[in-house]
Design a protein around this motif. Structure first.
Motif, short mmCIF file in Angstrom:
data_model
loop_
_atom_site.label_atom_id
_atom_site.label_comp_id
_atom_site.label_asym_id
_atom_site.label_seq_id
_atom_site.Cartn_x
_atom_site.Cartn_y
_atom_site.Cartn_z
N LYS A 370 42.66 32.44 36.89
CA LYS A 370 41.84 32.78 36.57
C LYS A 370 40.99 33.95 37.00
CE LYS A 370 39.11 31.36 33.21
NZ LYS A 370 38.18 30.46 31.98
N VAL A 371 40.70 35.39 36.80
CA VAL A 371 40.15 36.62 37.18
C VAL A 371 38.49 37.48 36.42
CG1 VAL A 371 42.20 37.05 38.40
CG2 VAL A 371 42.10 38.12 36.10
N TYR A 372 37.91 37.41 36.49
CA TYR A 372 36.95 37.60 35.87
C TYR A 372 36.71 39.77 35.93
CZ TYR A 372 36.22 32.85 37.09
OH TYR A 372 36.80 31.75 37.35
N ARG A 373 36.65 40.19 34.87
CA ARG A 373 36.09 42.01 34.93
C ARG A 373 34.88 41.99 33.92
NH1 ARG A 373 42.67 44.06 35.47
NH2 ARG A 373 43.26 43.36 37.19
N ASN A 374 34.45 43.22 33.89
CA ASN A 374 33.57 43.39 33.23
C ASN A 374 33.75 44.58 32.40
OD1 ASN A 374 30.84 43.69 32.23
ND2 ASN A 374 29.40 45.05 33.96
N ASP A 375 34.70 43.81 31.47
CA ASP A 375 35.86 44.63 30.39
C ASP A 375 35.30 44.99 29.14
OD1 ASP A 375 37.44 45.83 32.43
OD2 ASP A 375 38.96 44.43 31.77
N THR A 376 35.20 45.98 28.47
CA THR A 376 34.68 46.12 27.34
C THR A 376 35.53 45.32 26.53
OG1 THR A 376 33.47 48.22 27.16
CG2 THR A 376 34.13 47.16 25.02
N LEU A 377 35.39 44.41 25.47
CA LEU A 377 35.73 43.32 25.04
C LEU A 377 36.66 43.99 23.47
CD1 LEU A 377 33.16 40.46 24.58
CD2 LEU A 377 35.33 40.61 25.90
N ASP A 378 37.33 43.52 23.71
CA ASP A 378 38.33 44.15 21.93
C ASP A 378 39.61 43.33 21.97
OD1 ASP A 378 40.39 45.43 24.19
OD2 ASP A 378 39.66 47.26 24.10
N ALA A 379 40.45 44.72 21.24
CA ALA A 379 41.76 43.23 21.02
C ALA A 379 43.00 43.14 22.30
CB ALA A 379 42.70 43.76 19.95
N THR A 380 42.75 43.34 23.46
CA THR A 380 43.23 43.43 24.66
C THR A 380 42.44 43.39 25.77
OG1 THR A 380 43.48 46.27 24.80
CG2 THR A 380 45.41 44.77 23.53
N HIS A 381 41.39 43.31 25.39
CA HIS A 381 40.34 43.23 26.58
C HIS A 381 39.11 41.74 26.48
CE1 HIS A 381 42.27 46.61 27.52
NE2 HIS A 381 41.76 46.60 28.74
N LEU A 382 39.18 40.97 27.86
CA LEU A 382 38.57 39.62 27.59
C LEU A 382 37.15 40.22 29.04
CD1 LEU A 382 40.19 36.83 26.27
CD2 LEU A 382 38.76 37.98 25.03
N LEU A 383 36.60 39.50 29.50
CA LEU A 383 35.63 39.35 30.39
C LEU A 383 36.54 38.61 31.44
CD1 LEU A 383 31.84 39.34 29.39
CD2 LEU A 383 33.24 41.41 29.94
N GLU A 384 36.87 37.58 30.82
CA GLU A 384 38.01 36.44 31.59
C GLU A 384 38.93 36.26 31.51
OE1 GLU A 384 36.20 32.37 31.04
OE2 GLU A 384 34.52 33.63 31.89
N PHE A 385 40.39 36.26 32.27
CA PHE A 385 41.56 36.14 31.65
C PHE A 385 41.98 35.44 32.80
CE2 PHE A 385 40.87 40.30 33.20
CZ PHE A 385 41.96 40.61 33.98
N PHE A 386 43.32 34.98 32.54
CA PHE A 386 44.26 35.08 33.22
C PHE A 386 45.54 36.11 33.78
CE2 PHE A 386 42.67 31.30 31.15
CZ PHE A 386 42.90 29.98 32.32
N GLN A 387 45.37 35.90 35.28
CA GLN A 387 46.54 36.08 35.21
C GLN A 387 47.84 36.28 36.32
OE1 GLN A 387 45.36 38.97 39.15
NE2 GLN A 387 45.86 40.66 38.03
N ILE A 388 48.66 36.70 36.08
CA ILE A 388 50.61 36.14 36.78
C ILE A 388 50.76 37.05 38.04
CG2 ILE A 388 53.02 35.72 37.23
CD1 ILE A 388 52.52 35.65 33.81
#
Length: 507
Positions: A370-388
């Motif tokens: 899991k990684v964490y970014r202060n992005d704007t939430l939309d259909a393809t972005h979250l504040l935390e997500f999983f990176q390969i």
């Protein structure tokens, strides 16, 4: 007529003149609600009962809602505190400091934002440049939301309350809505006739036991009929989450391709997260707007010689043609702790030898973390997500090797239409983004970023071999394999549970 005992009990408890809810039938027949429900539908199928269904909505206060009934809604407390502080109706005359009023209202944390948002919405007054004024005509004592909440806490009927008010309480998490199906039963003419003619309890058994078999009684008893079409409560068993399925599949694929798995801290020094990646400290992605800095003591145990080499790369560059950034570089900032914005911090720890010692080529490592970014939430972005995350260290690597790795990887998931687009990264050259075609919309969506690590990254780490690397989005991969069009359906507070229960993974 002979009927099973539960049916006889329910039939005797039912009325021909009024509808009787099933829970009342269960109590009168001294049956469990499930047994009574089953008996009601069996009698309905035999034509002895009619069953009516009505959809009802119930509301109940949450713990937060109960608290506000005692202490008052935050916006109401803010209004009263403002009036008590002498606030008038004008922002220019008799306005009071918002900080002063918030303190007087005893508001803190989330309650402050709640109070300010609803203060203006309800027309209690205005907030301008940190000053607060009130509308003297406002009447918080007649607040329909507060009245409805008080009625819910007192377990009073809210049938006359406007639905918009109740929905507002639900949206504020002050009340919870429960949709229920209420079923009632009435005797049919055939049911009345059966009772008048007499109904006897049939001696039936509902299962074949070892005792019945050994005694031979199974030949003489009457077995109860099973209605396999009768309604039954829906039971949702546990299942592996779609993202977990995808993560486990990614792990299997990469291990099969000869990769080893990395691990490491979620909160790390900015040195490992960004400085080792030759990201300038004044880069926009390193401001407080994009990274999640933590109010914790800085990390002291950084390799001193590596810190010096990384600082030299930033200030002076690497090699005869290197020029560096000529921008400010602070070791204090490098030691500051933040939530990692990418798992490349793990790659830096491994490539530097800090994690597992010096590595000789060829080596392949990956992580799904899991990684964490202060992005704007939309259909393809979250504040935390999983990176390969992944990288390969070997001799004479090229972009063709990197592209071929992606083709082989994504083919394992049934994804063959991968497109590449040149891109700029401070830490790789050449670099390119990956795009995959969505199976439902047909649109190309970005699924990752990649490239060959620059000398400015590898040289301070003591690596003198080629290293190709990438960061791919697990959620974007799941979008391609499940067909979902909104990443928020996969996880988070807006996750679509029905979708997750029935989603088919295509690989």
């Amino acid at each position: 007529m002979q009927l099973p005992e539960p049916q006889v009990a329910v039939l005797n408890a039912a009325s021909a003149t009024e509808e009787t809810p099933i829970d009342r039938l269960a109590a009168a027949a001294e049956l469990e609600p499930e047994a009574a429900t089953r008996a009601v539908f069996e009698l309905r199928d035999e034509g002895l009962l009619e069953v009516a269904e009505r959809e009802t909505v119930e509301y109940e206060p949450t713990d937060e809602g109960r608290t506000y009934v005692d202490s008052g809604l935050p916006e109401t407390r803010l209004y009263r505190a403002a009036v008590g502080a002498g606030a008038g109706a004008s922002a220019d005359e008799d306005a009071v400091s918002m900080g002063q009023v918030i303190g007087a209202a005893d508001l803190a944390g989330d309650a402050v934002d709640i109070a300010l948002a609803n203060f203006g919405r309800k027309g209690y007054g205005n907030i301008d440049s940190g000053d607060l004024s009130v509308d003297p005509e406002a009447d918080p004592e007649a607040d329909p939301e507060a009245d409805a909440l008080a009625a819910l806490v007192a377990d009073e009927a809210v049938d006359t309350v406007d639905n918009e008010v109740l929905d507002r309480l639900v949206s504020r998490n002050l009340a919870a809505r429960r949709d229920r199906t209420e079923r009632s039963a009435t005797l049919t003419d055939a049911g009345v006739t059966a009772l008048m003619e007499g109904v006897e309890t049939a001696e039936t058994v509902d299962r074949l036991t070892p005792e019945l078999l050994t005694s031979g009684e199974w030949e003489d008893v009457e077995f109860a009929d099973y209605n396999v079409e009768a309604d039954a409560p829906a039971v949702q068993g546990g299942t592996t989450h779609v993202l977990r399925q995808a993560a486990e599949r990614v792990t299997d694929v990469l291990v099969g391709m000869g990769f080893q798995e990395m691990d490491g801290p979620h909160a790390d020094a900015d040195f490992w997260i960004n400085d080792c990646l030759f990201m300038p400290q004044d880069h926009p992605a390193r401001t407080h707007w994009d990274r999640f800095a933590l109010d914790t003591p800085p990390i002291d145990d950084l390799p001193a010689d590596l810190v010096d080499r990384v600082e030299s790369a930033h200030r002076e560059g690497v090699g005869a043609d290197g020029d560096g950034y000529h921008s400010p570089w602070s070791e204090e900032f490098a030691r500051a702790v933040a939530l990692r914005g990418h798992t490349t911090s793990l790659s830096m720890r491994y490539l530097s030898g800090e994690r597992v010692g010096d590595l000789d080529p060829p080596r392949r490592f990956f992580s799904v973390e899991k990684v964490y970014r202060n992005d704007t939430l939309d259909a393809t972005h979250l504040l935390e997500f999983f990176q390969i995350e992944g990288w390969v260290m070997a001799e004479d690597l090229s972009v063709r090797d990197l592209m071929g790795t992606f083709v082989e990887f994504y083919e394992q998931f049934g994804i063959t239409d991968i497109q590449f687009k040149p891109h700029y990264n401070p830490y790789t050259e050449p670099s390119f983004e990956l795009f995959g075609r969505h199976p439902t919309t047909g649109e190309l969506i970005e699924i990752g970023n990649s490239g060959m690590f620059r000398d400015e990254v590898l040289d301070p780490l003591g690596v003198d071999h080629d290293v190709m690397a990438w960061g791919l989005a697990l959620e974007r991969l799941a979008m391609l394999t499940t067909g979902t069009e909104d990443i928020r359906d996969l996880h988070g507070t807006l996750a679509d549970l029905e979708f997750l229960r029935g989603a088919e993974v295509t690989y």
